[in-house]
Design an enzyme around this catalytic site. Structure first.
Site, PDB file in Angstrom:
ATOM      1  N   TYR A 124      73.808 -12.282   0.610  1.00 54.24           N
ATOM      2  CA  TYR A 124      74.031 -10.820   0.790  1.00 54.24           C
ATOM      3  C   TYR A 124      73.587 -10.452   2.166  1.00 54.24           C
ATOM      4  O   TYR A 124      73.740  -9.186   2.563  1.00 54.24           O
ATOM      5  CB  TYR A 124      73.681 -10.076  -0.053  1.00 54.24           C
ATOM      6  CG  TYR A 124      72.142 -10.277  -0.576  1.00 54.24           C
ATOM      7  CD1 TYR A 124      71.052  -9.844   0.192  1.00 54.24           C
ATOM      8  CD2 TYR A 124      71.852 -11.116  -1.642  1.00 54.24           C
ATOM      9  CE1 TYR A 124      69.656 -10.326  -0.018  1.00 54.24           C
ATOM     10  CE2 TYR A 124      70.523 -11.454  -2.114  1.00 54.24           C
ATOM     11  CZ  TYR A 124      69.681 -11.013  -1.265  1.00 54.24           C
ATOM     12  OH  TYR A 124      68.112 -11.304  -1.577  1.00 54.24           O
ATOM     13  N   LYS A 125      73.142 -11.487   3.041  1.00 52.57           N
ATOM     14  CA  LYS A 125      72.741 -11.019   4.413  1.00 52.57           C
ATOM     15  C   LYS A 125      73.716 -11.373   5.306  1.00 52.57           C
ATOM     16  O   LYS A 125      74.626 -10.612   5.533  1.00 52.57           O
ATOM     17  CB  LYS A 125      71.388 -11.622   4.683  1.00 52.57           C
ATOM     18  CG  LYS A 125      70.280 -11.285   3.825  1.00 52.57           C
ATOM     19  CD  LYS A 125      68.969 -12.169   4.263  1.00 52.57           C
ATOM     20  CE  LYS A 125      67.821 -12.071   2.953  1.00 52.57           C
ATOM     21  NZ  LYS A 125      67.392 -10.745   2.842  1.00 52.57           N
ATOM     22  N   ASP A 129      64.631 -22.636   2.687  1.00 47.98           N
ATOM     23  CA  ASP A 129      65.011 -21.596   2.600  1.00 47.98           C
ATOM     24  C   ASP A 129      65.873 -20.894   3.611  1.00 47.98           C
ATOM     25  O   ASP A 129      65.440 -20.673   4.792  1.00 47.98           O
ATOM     26  CB  ASP A 129      64.234 -20.498   1.984  1.00 47.98           C
ATOM     27  CG  ASP A 129      64.665 -19.352   1.787  1.00 47.98           C
ATOM     28  OD1 ASP A 129      65.738 -18.969   1.993  1.00 47.98           O
ATOM     29  OD2 ASP A 129      63.854 -18.302   0.694  1.00 47.98           O
ATOM     30  N   PHE A 155      59.093 -16.042   2.564  1.00 47.89           N
ATOM     31  CA  PHE A 155      59.482 -14.750   2.008  1.00 47.89           C
ATOM     32  C   PHE A 155      58.184 -14.702   1.009  1.00 47.89           C
ATOM     33  O   PHE A 155      58.478 -15.703   0.018  1.00 47.89           O
ATOM     34  CB  PHE A 155      60.837 -14.891   1.620  1.00 47.89           C
ATOM     35  CG  PHE A 155      61.277 -13.221   1.387  1.00 47.89           C
ATOM     36  CD1 PHE A 155      61.337 -12.444   2.222  1.00 47.89           C
ATOM     37  CD2 PHE A 155      61.317 -13.042  -0.019  1.00 47.89           C
ATOM     38  CE1 PHE A 155      61.512 -11.037   1.931  1.00 47.89           C
ATOM     39  CE2 PHE A 155      61.776 -11.704  -0.586  1.00 47.89           C
ATOM     40  CZ  PHE A 155      61.716 -10.818   0.695  1.00 47.89           C
ATOM     41  N   ARG A 185      62.206  -3.822  12.395  1.00 43.95           N
ATOM     42  CA  ARG A 185      63.084  -5.002  12.317  1.00 43.95           C
ATOM     43  C   ARG A 185      64.408  -4.882  12.765  1.00 43.95           C
ATOM     44  O   ARG A 185      65.054  -3.813  11.975  1.00 43.95           O
ATOM     45  CB  ARG A 185      62.962  -5.892  11.056  1.00 43.95           C
ATOM     46  CG  ARG A 185      63.213  -7.125  11.171  1.00 43.95           C
ATOM     47  CD  ARG A 185      63.083  -7.689   9.526  1.00 43.95           C
ATOM     48  NE  ARG A 185      63.977  -7.225   8.587  1.00 43.95           N
ATOM     49  CZ  ARG A 185      64.007  -7.978   7.557  1.00 43.95           C
ATOM     50  NH1 ARG A 185      63.798  -9.030   7.371  1.00 43.95           N
ATOM     51  NH2 ARG A 185      64.951  -7.313   6.427  1.00 43.95           N
TER      52      ARG A 185
END
Length: 397
Positions: free
Chosen positions: A209-210, A184, A113, A356
């Site tokens: 938060y995912k 990560d 990321f 996605r």
């Protein structure tokens, strides 16, 4: 026995919406509203500042760390929650470099990321000691690990394609070369089984938060291998990482164990919501969740490819080689995704041309997956994306 119908009932899912973007922001657990109300009205309101003691606010970072630790194979007392993922990346990389002072290279890949790369690059530049950030293709990571590498910093699941790194194999190679391993887990925690203890990872970080459904802006977590933690000097020497914050010493002394990785004041209301969200995992087998995730994604790929020849699968064909998402390439991917969202099927887009879709068995069903595939194929077959409103770029894609 894992009951996905029961877990779906825990979430407040808007009627008529098929949500396939939990890999970016999880939906709201129904219990979140009451938990936030309780924290605000029953704790903050009447307790005021005494809530830090009476309501146990100060202990939330460690308690939540242990709850997340169970999902990522980390022992109790080795994970703590707080601050943002970028801060936790900075902490991990800075600590890793101090553990390997004679080495100057941090290795990562171009599937990482971007924020992780930004933080590492900024840190290395500010040190001014000749460090460099080496970025290679994901497939080239293993061959690039040698005795010159101080730390290997990777995201387990590629945010664009869903490609899954072999966490155990890469960690073993890093250790054999004397490097520190940083993972990560932003796109894997809560989505697939992880065993940090078995793979002996040095550091792991991630957001909540995912797939953990903690809400927009929910705090991040950091894990440090238990036998390393007392060697780690926190580069961000925050007040709450001090051994005795309320002694108000002018000199910093790191706290015991994982508490030294705390930095700022805990966001109590957000942490309370995260605590409620983690309840959804209490009766969930991560192995069963992974099996259902593969079932959902395999159906989606099969039905999209059967009904739409204009798209190209970006994700690995082998389900064991990808996380809990599927990505397709389409020249007008942004507009197609906006058209799909207008029909109540929410995924997202990653530049330059990738659509996605995230799959979360806690609330997604096979019927939703088939519906999403049919709508996507219809939009592309009929050029339903070809409208000015769908081509106008928004701030968040």
């Amino acid at each position: 026995m894992t009951d996905f119908e029961a877990s779906r009932a825990r979430f407040d899912l808007p009627e008529g919406v098929t949500y396939l973007d939990g890999n970016s922001l999880g939906p709201m657990p129904k219990s979140a509203v009451e938990r936030a109300r309780q924290t605000i009205a029953d704790e903050w309101g009447p307790m005021l500042i005494t809530g830090w003691n009476k309501a146990g606010w100060m202990n939330l970072p460690g308690q939540l760390g242990d709850r997340i630790g169970r999902l990522i194979g980390a022992p109790a007392g080795s994970t703590v929650v707080g601050d943002t993922l970028s801060i936790k990346v900075y902490q991990a990389v800075a600590s890793a470099l101090e553990l390997r002072p004679s080495r100057k290279t941090v290795l990562s890949d171009n599937g990482n990321f971007p924020s992780d790369l930004y933080m590492a690059d900024g840190l290395l530049r500010s040190l001014g000691q000749g460090h460099d950030l080496k970025v290679v293709d994901p497939e080239a990571v293993l061959d690039a690990i040698d005795e010159s590498i101080a730390a290997v910093m990777l995201t387990q699941v590629d945010y664009r394609s869903g490609r899954l790194h072999d966490i155990k194999k890469i960690t073993e190679k890093a250790h054999a070369a004397g490097a520190i391993m940083i993972w990560d887990l932003a796109h894997s925690a809560g989505a697939l089984p992880i065993d940090l203890t078995a793979c002996n990872a040095d550091f792991a970080v991630g957001c909540t938060y995912k797939y953990l459904n903690g809400g927009p802006g929910a705090p991040a977590f950091i894990h440090v291998r238990p036998d390393l933690i007392d060697q780690v000097r926190p580069a961000l020497s925050g007040w709450l990482g001090h051994a005795a914050p309320f002694a108000f010493d002018l000199d910093y002394r790191p706290g015991d164990g994982i508490s030294r990785m705390r930095v700022g004041t805990p966001p109590v209301i957000q942490m309370a919501v995260l605590d409620a969200a983690l309840d959804a995992f209490d009766d969930i087998s991560m192995e069963a969740l992974r099996a259902r995730s593969i079932e959902l994604s395999e159906r989606f790929i099969s039905e999209v490819e059967a009904g739409c020849k204009q798209v190209e699968l970006v994700s690995p064909r082998d389900p064991q080689a990808r996380g809990s998402q599927v990505s397709f390439r389409f020249a007008e991917g942004y507009a197609a995704m906006q058209a799909l969202i207008a029909r109540g099927v929410i995924g997202d887009f990653r530049a330059p041309d990738t659509m996605r879709f995230g799959f979360c068995p806690l609330y997604n069903t096979l019927e939703e997956v088939s519906h999403a595939a049919a709508e996507l194929c219809d939009i592309i077959a009929t050029d339903g994306w070809d409208k000015p409103a769908f081509k106008t770029r928004k701030a968040v894609t």
